[in-house]
Motif scaffolding. Structure first.
Motif: not given
Length: 121
Positions: A1-3, A56-57, A59-60, A64, A66-67, A70-71
């Motif tokens: 989600m962060d990405i 945010l980039f 953090r993603a 990875p 978590r990204a 939460s997609f």
């Protein structure tokens, strides 16, 4: 989600920059650009959105897993729409800011300008 949030924030930043740049650089700038408070607020918002998207980039990239967990497809579609808007509308706004001013009407009632006559000596 962060990405996805990072892409959305970066796209909004590009759109806001193109909008503010075109408003300031037109032949006749928009009225709000002459008010120092609104111009500074725009600059502050742009200054805050840039590092937010970069954070945010990062953090993603650092997490990875978590990204991927939460997609969200809906959020990804919104991010794609914002990126498409930034890619298509941004250059159009920048191009409109570089256009010269429209020629104004010529005043035909004005008195002719006096010219100096040189004497041959």
């Amino acid at each position: 989600m962060d990405i996805i949030l990072g892409l959305s924030a970066a796209s909004v930043t590009v759109l806001m920059f193109c909008w503010a740049y075109s408003a300031h650089r037109r032949a006749e700038p928009a009225r709000w650009t002459r008010l120092p408070g609104l111009s500074m607020l725009t600059c502050v918002v742009l200054t805050m959105l840039g590092p937010l998207s970069l954070g945010l980039f990062v953090r993603a990239v650092l997490a990875p897993g978590r990204a991927v967990e939460s997609f969200s497809l809906e959020a990804a579609l919104v991010a794609l729409a914002l990126m498409a808007l930034a890619a298509l509308i941004g250059p159009v706004m920048l191009r409109s800011a570089r256009r010269p001013a429209a020629p104004r009407g010529q005043n035909l009632n004005r008195a002719p300008a006096a010219t100096k006559v040189r004497s041959a000596a």
